[in-house]
Design a protein around this motif. Sequence first.
Motif, PDB file in Angstrom:
ATOM      1  N   UNK A 200      39.741  57.602  55.973  1.00 29.98           N
ATOM      2  CA  UNK A 200      40.336  59.816  56.707  1.00 29.98           C
ATOM      3  C   UNK A 200      39.667  59.906  57.184  1.00 29.98           C
ATOM      4  N   UNK A 201      38.109  59.800  57.202  1.00 28.44           N
ATOM      5  CA  UNK A 201      37.640  60.381  58.494  1.00 28.44           C
ATOM      6  C   UNK A 201      37.513  60.112  59.515  1.00 28.44           C
ATOM      7  N   UNK A 202      37.613  58.055  59.407  1.00 27.16           N
ATOM      8  CA  UNK A 202      38.078  57.291  60.886  1.00 27.16           C
ATOM      9  C   UNK A 202      39.718  58.237  61.502  1.00 27.16           C
ATOM     10  N   UNK A 203      40.836  58.253  60.811  1.00 29.63           N
ATOM     11  CA  UNK A 203      42.447  58.781  60.740  1.00 29.63           C
ATOM     12  C   UNK A 203      41.662  59.940  61.570  1.00 29.63           C
ATOM     13  N   UNK A 204      40.426  61.312  60.751  1.00 29.57           N
ATOM     14  CA  UNK A 204      41.099  61.935  61.204  1.00 29.57           C
ATOM     15  C   UNK A 204      39.990  62.868  62.761  1.00 29.57           C
ATOM     16  N   UNK A 205      39.173  61.239  62.916  1.00 32.17           N
ATOM     17  CA  UNK A 205      38.213  61.682  63.749  1.00 32.17           C
ATOM     18  C   UNK A 205      39.158  60.793  65.509  1.00 32.17           C
ATOM     19  N   UNK A 206      40.652  60.491  65.217  1.00 30.25           N
ATOM     20  CA  UNK A 206      40.719  59.733  66.087  1.00 30.25           C
ATOM     21  C   UNK A 206      41.407  58.359  65.703  1.00 30.25           C
ATOM     22  N   UNK A 207      41.016  57.950  65.318  1.00 33.17           N
ATOM     23  CA  UNK A 207      40.477  56.665  65.104  1.00 33.17           C
ATOM     24  C   UNK A 207      39.381  56.072  65.360  1.00 33.17           C
ATOM     25  N   UNK A 208      38.528  57.049  66.128  1.00 31.91           N
ATOM     26  CA  UNK A 208      37.175  56.739  66.959  1.00 31.91           C
ATOM     27  C   UNK A 208      36.343  55.800  65.776  1.00 31.91           C
ATOM     28  N   UNK A 209      35.435  54.584  66.009  1.00 34.00           N
ATOM     29  CA  UNK A 209      34.255  54.243  65.224  1.00 34.00           C
ATOM     30  C   UNK A 209      33.197  54.903  65.728  1.00 34.00           C
ATOM     31  N   UNK A 210      33.167  55.527  67.130  1.00 30.60           N
ATOM     32  CA  UNK A 210      32.349  55.661  67.443  1.00 30.60           C
ATOM     33  C   UNK A 210      31.689  57.462  67.087  1.00 30.60           C
ATOM     34  N   UNK A 211      32.808  58.467  66.787  1.00 35.59           N
ATOM     35  CA  UNK A 211      32.445  59.653  66.081  1.00 35.59           C
ATOM     36  C   UNK A 211      32.385  59.692  64.741  1.00 35.59           C
ATOM     37  N   UNK A 212      33.310  58.652  63.770  1.00 39.71           N
ATOM     38  CA  UNK A 212      32.977  58.128  62.712  1.00 39.71           C
ATOM     39  C   UNK A 212      31.452  58.177  62.356  1.00 39.71           C
TER      40      UNK A 212
END
Length: 280
Positions: A200-212
């Motif tokens: 869910x963190x990945x989804x809510x960060x626009x599917x960005x692994x770097x943001x996660x």
Amino acid sequence: MFYQLTLDQPLASSSSGRRHYRGRNQLSEESLVWNYDAHQVAADPPYWDDMISGSIRLGVQAAKMTFKPALIVWTLMAAISILYYTVPATHFIFAGLVTAQEIMGPLFPMIGMGLSVGFLVEFVSVMSSETRQWTRENSLNAVFNFALFGLMGLSTYYRYPLQNEWFGAGNTLGVLATKVAFDQFVWTVLLANPYQCFSYLWKNQGFSFEAVRKRIFPFRTFWGTQMLPVLIANWAFWIPMAFMVYSFPPELQLPLAILAITIWVMLLKVLAASTSKGES
């Protein structure tokens, strides 16, 4: 099942009065929603005992907020258990579930949990909203949850038989307690909780692994302030529910687990919608 918990106060000072945290260590917007969305974690990690106490407080608070829907699901599952063990005339319904599971194999939990927790729950969410309009966001949520929980259902399909081999297939108190302990304190802690929280963190960060990656470090702080409260709150519901599910014969445990999680999430959706309407 996991839902977001956040804290509107810092994980603050201990009784000694010598610990202080700057404003950037505060977690804001106390809320209860379905999609997990971790906040920016602190640059200066709070003390471990403060994180634990704050997490327990949040978990207990969330458990109180969701007690009524939890009680509904517990009551329903208890009624199903009573029907199964005391009313033989209902066995044809359970036999149908077993037959469907045997025919479909791994597709049964993937499609069953994916459709119910994905599309059915999202449909309930739309019908509970003020606009009752299906949007692009609803479609994204439905597809994402279909994939997320379809994989969870598949893992359960293979895990339950392994647990029966390891701990036994009976429903004595010792067998039930062992299965529940493994389910909640090993499987959930090490795999299910991180899997859902990170997804869910990945989804809510626009599917960005770097943001996660930026959000989860320092990991001790992220786990103590974001993942642990969710874990504690869900234990309040799933420990009693797991006892009920494992009390059934092995061939019925998976279908009834899917039923329980579907009703639980739908009730949380309705609760969140009702709370939102009440505040508007």
